[in-house]
Design a protein around this motif. Structure first.
Motif, PDB file in Angstrom:
ATOM      1  N   SER A  82      62.279  18.000  63.870  1.00 42.60           N
ATOM      2  CA  SER A  82      61.686  16.683  63.717  1.00 42.60           C
ATOM      3  C   SER A  82      62.684  15.753  63.051  1.00 42.60           C
ATOM      4  O   SER A  82      63.713  16.163  62.533  1.00 42.60           O
ATOM      5  N   LYS A  83      62.367  14.468  63.048  1.00 45.69           N
ATOM      6  CA  LYS A  83      63.318  13.479  62.554  1.00 45.69           C
ATOM      7  C   LYS A  83      63.536  13.558  61.050  1.00 45.69           C
ATOM      8  O   LYS A  83      64.556  13.137  60.555  1.00 45.69           O
ATOM      9  N   THR A  84      62.584  14.084  60.292  1.00 42.92           N
ATOM     10  CA  THR A  84      62.704  14.041  58.834  1.00 42.92           C
ATOM     11  C   THR A  84      63.119  15.363  58.213  1.00 42.92           C
ATOM     12  O   THR A  84      63.478  15.386  57.052  1.00 42.92           O
ATOM     13  N   THR A  85      63.093  16.462  58.960  1.00 39.39           N
ATOM     14  CA  THR A  85      63.379  17.748  58.336  1.00 39.39           C
ATOM     15  C   THR A  85      64.808  18.212  58.550  1.00 39.39           C
ATOM     16  O   THR A  85      65.185  19.260  58.072  1.00 39.39           O
ATOM     17  N   ARG A  86      65.613  17.447  59.258  1.00 38.07           N
ATOM     18  CA  ARG A  86      66.983  17.856  59.520  1.00 38.07           C
ATOM     19  C   ARG A  86      67.841  17.663  58.274  1.00 38.07           C
ATOM     20  O   ARG A  86      67.804  16.613  57.649  1.00 38.07           O
ATOM     21  N   LYS A  87      68.604  18.679  57.882  1.00 34.88           N
ATOM     22  CA  LYS A  87      69.427  18.612  56.672  1.00 34.88           C
ATOM     23  C   LYS A  87      70.864  18.330  57.077  1.00 34.88           C
ATOM     24  O   LYS A  87      71.435  19.027  57.897  1.00 34.88           O
ATOM     25  N   ILE A  88      71.444  17.300  56.497  1.00 37.62           N
ATOM     26  CA  ILE A  88      72.754  16.825  56.919  1.00 37.62           C
ATOM     27  C   ILE A  88      73.734  16.927  55.769  1.00 37.62           C
ATOM     28  O   ILE A  88      73.418  16.610  54.627  1.00 37.62           O
ATOM     29  N   GLY A  89      74.941  17.338  56.048  1.00 40.39           N
ATOM     30  CA  GLY A  89      76.074  17.129  55.153  1.00 40.39           C
ATOM     31  C   GLY A  89      76.166  18.032  53.944  1.00 40.39           C
ATOM     32  O   GLY A  89      76.882  17.691  53.019  1.00 40.39           O
ATOM     33  N   VAL A 130      74.275   6.348  55.029  1.00 37.38           N
ATOM     34  CA  VAL A 130      74.114   6.565  53.595  1.00 37.38           C
ATOM     35  C   VAL A 130      74.989   7.752  53.208  1.00 37.38           C
ATOM     36  O   VAL A 130      74.834   8.846  53.761  1.00 37.38           O
ATOM     37  N   THR A 131      75.929   7.528  52.271  1.00 37.65           N
ATOM     38  CA  THR A 131      76.869   8.561  51.855  1.00 37.65           C
ATOM     39  C   THR A 131      76.750   8.757  50.361  1.00 37.65           C
ATOM     40  O   THR A 131      76.647   7.782  49.617  1.00 37.65           O
ATOM     41  N   VAL A 132      76.791  10.010  49.893  1.00 43.52           N
ATOM     42  CA  VAL A 132      76.726  10.309  48.463  1.00 43.52           C
ATOM     43  C   VAL A 132      78.011  11.004  48.065  1.00 43.52           C
ATOM     44  O   VAL A 132      78.439  11.963  48.700  1.00 43.52           O
ATOM     45  N   THR A 133      78.645  10.493  46.993  1.00 37.46           N
ATOM     46  CA  THR A 133      79.853  11.109  46.465  1.00 37.46           C
ATOM     47  C   THR A 133      79.646  11.417  44.992  1.00 37.46           C
ATOM     48  O   THR A 133      78.720  10.891  44.368  1.00 37.46           O
ATOM     49  N   ASP A 134      80.534  12.256  44.445  1.00 39.18           N
ATOM     50  CA  ASP A 134      80.543  12.409  42.999  1.00 39.18           C
ATOM     51  C   ASP A 134      81.378  11.264  42.429  1.00 39.18           C
ATOM     52  O   ASP A 134      81.834  10.393  43.169  1.00 39.18           O
ATOM     53  N   VAL A 135      81.572  11.242  41.112  1.00 41.94           N
ATOM     54  CA  VAL A 135      82.259  10.103  40.499  1.00 41.94           C
ATOM     55  C   VAL A 135      83.736  10.059  40.869  1.00 41.94           C
ATOM     56  O   VAL A 135      84.374   9.012  40.766  1.00 41.94           O
ATOM     57  N   ARG A 136      84.308  11.188  41.344  1.00 40.86           N
ATOM     58  CA  ARG A 136      85.700  11.201  41.781  1.00 40.86           C
ATOM     59  C   ARG A 136      85.860  10.705  43.208  1.00 40.86           C
ATOM     60  O   ARG A 136      86.977  10.492  43.664  1.00 40.86           O
ATOM     61  N   GLY A 137      84.766  10.545  43.924  1.00 37.37           N
ATOM     62  CA  GLY A 137      84.827  10.031  45.282  1.00 37.37           C
ATOM     63  C   GLY A 137      84.776  11.085  46.362  1.00 37.37           C
ATOM     64  O   GLY A 137      84.976  10.770  47.531  1.00 37.37           O
ATOM     65  N   GLN A 138      84.482  12.328  46.018  1.00 39.26           N
ATOM     66  CA  GLN A 138      84.405  13.384  47.019  1.00 39.26           C
ATOM     67  C   GLN A 138      83.003  13.433  47.619  1.00 39.26           C
ATOM     68  O   GLN A 138      82.021  13.600  46.898  1.00 39.26           O
ATOM     69  N   VAL A 139      82.934  13.284  48.923  1.00 40.50           N
ATOM     70  CA  VAL A 139      81.654  13.241  49.618  1.00 40.50           C
ATOM     71  C   VAL A 139      81.026  14.629  49.621  1.00 40.50           C
ATOM     72  O   VAL A 139      81.694  15.613  49.915  1.00 40.50           O
ATOM     73  N   PHE A 140      79.737  14.698  49.266  1.00 42.82           N
ATOM     74  CA  PHE A 140      79.065  15.987  49.395  1.00 42.82           C
ATOM     75  C   PHE A 140      77.776  15.904  50.185  1.00 42.82           C
ATOM     76  O   PHE A 140      77.179  16.933  50.487  1.00 42.82           O
ATOM     77  N   SER A 141      77.350  14.711  50.571  1.00 47.53           N
ATOM     78  CA  SER A 141      76.183  14.601  51.435  1.00 47.53           C
ATOM     79  C   SER A 141      76.205  13.250  52.116  1.00 47.53           C
ATOM     80  O   SER A 141      76.641  12.266  51.532  1.00 47.53           O
ATOM     81  N   TRP A 142      75.722  13.220  53.343  1.00 44.96           N
ATOM     82  CA  TRP A 142      75.634  11.954  54.070  1.00 44.96           C
ATOM     83  C   TRP A 142      74.522  12.062  55.104  1.00 44.96           C
ATOM     84  O   TRP A 142      74.102  13.160  55.475  1.00 44.96           O
ATOM     85  N   SER A 143      74.065  10.908  55.544  1.00 42.12           N
ATOM     86  CA  SER A 143      73.100  10.859  56.621  1.00 42.12           C
ATOM     87  C   SER A 143      73.171   9.483  57.253  1.00 42.12           C
ATOM     88  O   SER A 143      73.626   8.528  56.631  1.00 42.12           O
ATOM     89  N   SER A 144      72.746   9.396  58.489  1.00 48.27           N
ATOM     90  CA  SER A 144      72.702   8.110  59.165  1.00 48.27           C
ATOM     91  C   SER A 144      71.453   8.069  60.026  1.00 48.27           C
ATOM     92  O   SER A 144      70.823   9.099  60.290  1.00 48.27           O
ATOM     93  N   GLY A 200      68.038  11.251  64.355  1.00 51.15           N
ATOM     94  CA  GLY A 200      67.366  11.364  65.639  1.00 51.15           C
ATOM     95  C   GLY A 200      67.001  10.058  66.296  1.00 51.15           C
ATOM     96  O   GLY A 200      66.421  10.061  67.377  1.00 51.15           O
ATOM     97  N   PHE A 201      67.350   8.919  65.696  1.00 53.04           N
ATOM     98  CA  PHE A 201      67.046   7.628  66.299  1.00 53.04           C
ATOM     99  C   PHE A 201      68.142   7.274  67.299  1.00 53.04           C
ATOM    100  O   PHE A 201      69.318   7.485  67.029  1.00 53.04           O
ATOM    101  N   LYS A 202      67.761   6.736  68.439  1.00 55.22           N
ATOM    102  CA  LYS A 202      68.716   6.396  69.482  1.00 55.22           C
ATOM    103  C   LYS A 202      68.603   4.915  69.826  1.00 55.22           C
ATOM    104  O   LYS A 202      67.547   4.308  69.681  1.00 55.22           O
TER     105      LYS A 202
END
Length: 133
Positions: A5-12, A36-50, A55-57
């Motif tokens: 489903s559109k809300t249960t997919r885990k990304i990044g 939407v991208t999440v980084t720590d304070v050093r700038g290393q990405v550990f999670s993202w989603s769009s 699932g939107f097209k």
């Protein structure tokens, strides 16, 4: 076939799961998509989603609801990592920027500050010449 489903997919969240207490959320809202991208304070990405990854097209990727779904997806991984305090950087003119910020505020994570980092030209490039028809 697996039904995702559109809300249960885990990304990044592919790397090792280490606890991050403070981080930065970058919301990039264009007219066609919201990332939407999440980084720590050093700038290393550990999670993202769009919106597209949720699932939107097509034109539905630029909607506020798609941005809300992308933000909720990222916040779910933040809660799993144990993040408590974030800074939010919002960029772009898209329709999903306010909805994404509202979703982040509603989640219960403490916000240090919210900054609009949309690039603004100081009368930079010369426009193309007038069209003669």
């Amino acid at each position: 076939m697996i039904n995702m489903s559109k809300t249960t997919r885990k990304i990044g969240s592919r790397r090792n799961e280490h606890r991050v207490l403070k981080g930065v959320i970058y919301v990039q809202a264009s007219f066609n998509n919201t990332i939407v991208t999440v980084t720590d304070v050093r700038g290393q990405v550990f999670s993202w989603s769009s919106a597209g990854a949720c699932g939107f097209k097509g034109t539905r990727r630029g909607t506020p609801f798609a941005a809300q779904t992308a933000a909720e997806n990222v916040i779910r991984t933040l809660m799993d990592r144990g993040m408590e305090r974030v800074e939010v950087m919002i960029s772009g003119p898209g329709r999903g920027r306010d909805t994404a910020l509202r979703t982040i505020r509603r989640s219960g994570i403490l916000l240090s500050f919210v900054r609009d980092v949309t690039p603004m030209p100081h009368n930079g490039c010369r426009p193309p010449k007038k069209r003669r028809v």
